[in-house]
Design a protein around this motif. Structure first.
Motif, PDB file in Angstrom:
ATOM      1  N   ILE A 158     -16.033  29.580 -26.865  1.00 17.24           N
ATOM      2  CA  ILE A 158     -15.758  30.611 -27.861  1.00 17.24           C
ATOM      3  C   ILE A 158     -14.330  31.130 -27.689  1.00 17.24           C
ATOM      4  O   ILE A 158     -13.921  31.500 -26.580  1.00 17.24           O
ATOM      5  N   ILE A 159     -13.606  31.120 -28.790  1.00 17.01           N
ATOM      6  CA  ILE A 159     -12.222  31.599 -28.749  1.00 17.01           C
ATOM      7  C   ILE A 159     -11.878  32.288 -30.074  1.00 17.01           C
ATOM      8  O   ILE A 159     -12.376  31.896 -31.136  1.00 17.01           O
ATOM      9  N   VAL A 187     -13.980  32.391 -33.512  1.00 16.22           N
ATOM     10  CA  VAL A 187     -14.550  33.648 -34.005  1.00 16.22           C
ATOM     11  C   VAL A 187     -13.445  34.572 -34.516  1.00 16.22           C
ATOM     12  O   VAL A 187     -12.280  34.420 -34.157  1.00 16.22           O
ATOM     13  N   GLY A 188     -13.847  35.518 -35.367  1.00 14.44           N
ATOM     14  CA  GLY A 188     -12.916  36.507 -35.893  1.00 14.44           C
ATOM     15  C   GLY A 188     -11.969  35.910 -36.919  1.00 14.44           C
ATOM     16  O   GLY A 188     -12.220  34.843 -37.486  1.00 14.44           O
ATOM     17  N   TYR A 198     -17.636  37.842 -30.724  1.00 14.12           N
ATOM     18  CA  TYR A 198     -17.931  36.945 -29.599  1.00 14.12           C
ATOM     19  C   TYR A 198     -19.430  36.960 -29.302  1.00 14.12           C
ATOM     20  O   TYR A 198     -20.060  35.920 -29.184  1.00 14.12           O
ATOM     21  N   ALA A 199     -19.959  38.191 -29.188  1.00 17.87           N
ATOM     22  CA  ALA A 199     -21.373  38.338 -28.808  1.00 17.87           C
ATOM     23  C   ALA A 199     -22.278  37.582 -29.770  1.00 17.87           C
ATOM     24  O   ALA A 199     -23.213  36.905 -29.356  1.00 17.87           O
ATOM     25  N   ILE A 209     -16.408  31.467 -22.451  1.00 26.85           N
ATOM     26  CA  ILE A 209     -15.631  32.321 -23.358  1.00 26.85           C
ATOM     27  C   ILE A 209     -14.192  32.234 -22.867  1.00 26.85           C
ATOM     28  O   ILE A 209     -13.936  32.395 -21.667  1.00 26.85           O
ATOM     29  N   LEU A 210     -13.291  31.929 -23.786  1.00 32.47           N
ATOM     30  CA  LEU A 210     -11.885  31.766 -23.389  1.00 32.47           C
ATOM     31  C   LEU A 210     -11.016  32.767 -24.115  1.00 32.47           C
ATOM     32  O   LEU A 210     -11.116  32.942 -25.331  1.00 32.47           O
ATOM     33  N   LYS A 211     -10.159  33.423 -23.333  1.00 36.31           N
ATOM     34  CA  LYS A 211      -9.176  34.312 -23.946  1.00 36.31           C
ATOM     35  C   LYS A 211      -7.799  33.772 -23.560  1.00 36.31           C
ATOM     36  O   LYS A 211      -7.545  33.462 -22.395  1.00 36.31           O
ATOM     37  N   VAL A 212      -6.934  33.635 -24.568  1.00 36.18           N
ATOM     38  CA  VAL A 212      -5.616  33.047 -24.318  1.00 36.18           C
ATOM     39  C   VAL A 212      -4.529  34.066 -24.645  1.00 36.18           C
ATOM     40  O   VAL A 212      -4.540  34.666 -25.724  1.00 36.18           O
ATOM     41  N   HIS A 213      -3.635  34.243 -23.725  1.00 35.47           N
ATOM     42  CA  HIS A 213      -2.488  35.125 -23.949  1.00 35.47           C
ATOM     43  C   HIS A 213      -1.659  34.544 -25.091  1.00 35.47           C
ATOM     44  O   HIS A 213      -1.348  33.358 -25.084  1.00 35.47           O
TER      45      HIS A 213
END
Ligand SMILES: *Cc1c(COP(=O)(O)O)cnc(C)c1O
Length: 459
Positions: A158-159, A187-188, A198-199, A209-213
């Motif tokens: 998920i990103i 998502v979003g 995300y949820a 779950i991946l968050k990228v700067h």
């Protein structure tokens, strides 16, 4: 046909050329290729012209050798210029390890095979305040490994759509995800993604779950993104790991650097906030060698290290040596370690101005107009893209040639000087030039500005 007969032999040309500072087989191959091209011409040049062309071809090839350059661009972390230069102490440590055998995978206590990189991993974990850590070839490799490992049995990652970014040449997050065998679960929207997005996307196929700067760009206006803390609690509740790709990975408090005054999240902070894993580059704001650090929960680091690809992405002993020395500098320092990247970012404007004044004063008799000007420098490497630092540059308006010819000439100097053109004038920003290179810089500028060095007269 008469023209063809006039072409000198390869041997004759080689003798006339003499040593060229590149291996002889390469010289021979350049001469052969050039003669092939000459044979297609209608008029064969005379021998002197031919030798001139060949010397130029040799010079062009020599300029492609990997070599130190002077970075006058004002961009501290410049990917085309090899990103972070290593600290002198780090380079010396590497040189010592490079020429000798080492205990790379050998335990000196027991005399048996030992764990590779165990000490580096331990001090990296200390710096990141994490349970465990490891390092691989670069941050891209770190990301691929994390994705491969956690999308193995449950393929969905998920990103946020706002984080499907491109970082530098050809490195696109969605492509990396797909080549890693992961299925993108976007998502979003580009500008807004909430924790709820995300949820709601989590299913029994979700592996990560991946968050990228966002690194090299910023969005403003009607924007929203989920915080690490929010994602961390969702991840924990649902039993899915949360990984954060920090990109640059500052380890110092960037908001305390005059001019930056913006906080770049540190690995320790992001882990504290709720990430299970973070990855970041070794040669961006961290200021070390090319590498990709991974830090976080012990069990997850163990899994990443257990992936068969880990072996393919691992660091060699020289990089581990450079990392070890850089990490020791970081851990031994107060707020700001003695790493060149950090020192350049923090160099006081007055120091730069003094150096510029001295350099310009030493360039009397130049065929051009020289000035000390205020300029803007940047962090580069995708960090703090909206911040620029006050800086000082030497500005040169050459009289003997066009400004772009001047820029090319100094680029081909010894050592090469890479500056930039602003408003029709050539500039060298001193923030990215270490003071130790001032004399070499002056030397290259003197040649290009045709300043005759007075030959000391005998007494
Ligand atoms: C720079 C960057 C990378 C790639 O790092 P390398 O060390 O060059 O492989 C990955 N992710 C982000 C967010 C970056 O800024």
């Amino acid at each position: 046909m008469d023209g063809l007969r006039a072409i000198p032999s390869v041997d004759r040309l080689l003798t006339a050329l003499g040593p060229q500072g590149i291996p002889r087989p390469l010289v021979v191959s350049i001469v052969r290729a050039h003669l092939d091209e000459v044979r297609t011409r209608e008029v064969v040049p005379d021998e002197d012209t031919l030798l001139g062309e060949l010397r130029e071809a040799m010079r062009r090839r020599r300029s492609k050798r990997l070599q130190p350059v002077i970075n006058g661009t004002g961009i501290v972390i410049h990917t085309n210029l090899g990103r972070a230069p290593l600290a002198g102490a780090v380079a010396r440590a590497v040189a010592d390890l490079a020429a000798k055998y080492t205990n790379l995978e050998f335990d000196l206590e027991s005399g048996e095979r030992g764990g590779r990189a165990a000490y580096v991993e331990e001090i990296l974990a200390l710096l990141c305040e994490s349970e465990s850590a490891t390092a691989v070839n670069n941050c891209a490799a770190a990301l691929v490994l994390i994705l491969r490992q956690f999308a193995r049995s449950k393929p969905e990652v998920i990103i946020s759509r706002g984080e499907l970014v491109q970082i530098g040449g050809g490195f696109r997050i969605p492509e990396i995800l797909e080549t890693s065998g992961a299925t993108l679960r976007e998502v979003g929207t580009t500008n807004r993604t909430t924790a709820r997005d995300y949820a709601e996307a989590i299913s029994d196929r979700t592996g990560l779950i991946l968050k990228v700067h966002q690194s090299n760009f910023r969005m403003s206006g009607f924007v929203e993104s989920a915080t690490v803390a929010e994602l961390g609690s969702i991840a924990k509740e649902r039993g899915i790991p949360l990984a954060v790709d920090l990109g640059s990975g500052a380890i110092v408090r960037t908001e305390r650097i005059a001019g930056l005054e913006e906080h770049e999240p540190t690995p320790a902070e992001v882990l504290r906030e709720g990430a299970d894993l973070v990855c970041f580059s070794g040669d961006k704001l961290f200021g070390g060698p090319q590498s990709g650090m991974i830090a976080g929960r012990r069990a997850l680091i163990q899994q990443v290290k257990g992936h068969p690809l880990f072996r393919a992405f691992r660091c060699d002993k020289l990089i581990l040596g450079a990392l070890q020395a850089s990490l020791e500098l970081c851990l031994g320092a107060g707020d700001f370690p003695a790493l060149p990247v950090i020192q350049m970012l923090r160099a006081p404007l007055e120091d730069l101005r003094q150096r510029a004044d001295r350099l310009v004063a030493g360039l009397q008799g130049a065929k051009g107009v020289l000035r000390v000007v205020e300029s803007r420098a940047e962090t580069g490497g995708g960090a703090l893209p909206e911040r620029s630092l006050d800086s000082i540059a030497i500005e040169i308006l050459p009289k003997n040639k066009k400004v772009n010819e001047f820029a090319r000439e100094v680029r081909l100097g010894t050592p090469p000087v890479i500056g930039y053109i602003s408003d029709g004038a050539f500039r060298v920003d001193l923030r990215t030039v270490p003071a130790e290179q001032d004399a070499e810089l002056a030397g290259v500028l003197k040649v290009a500005l045709e300043i005759r060095t007075r030959i000391p007269s005998p007494l």
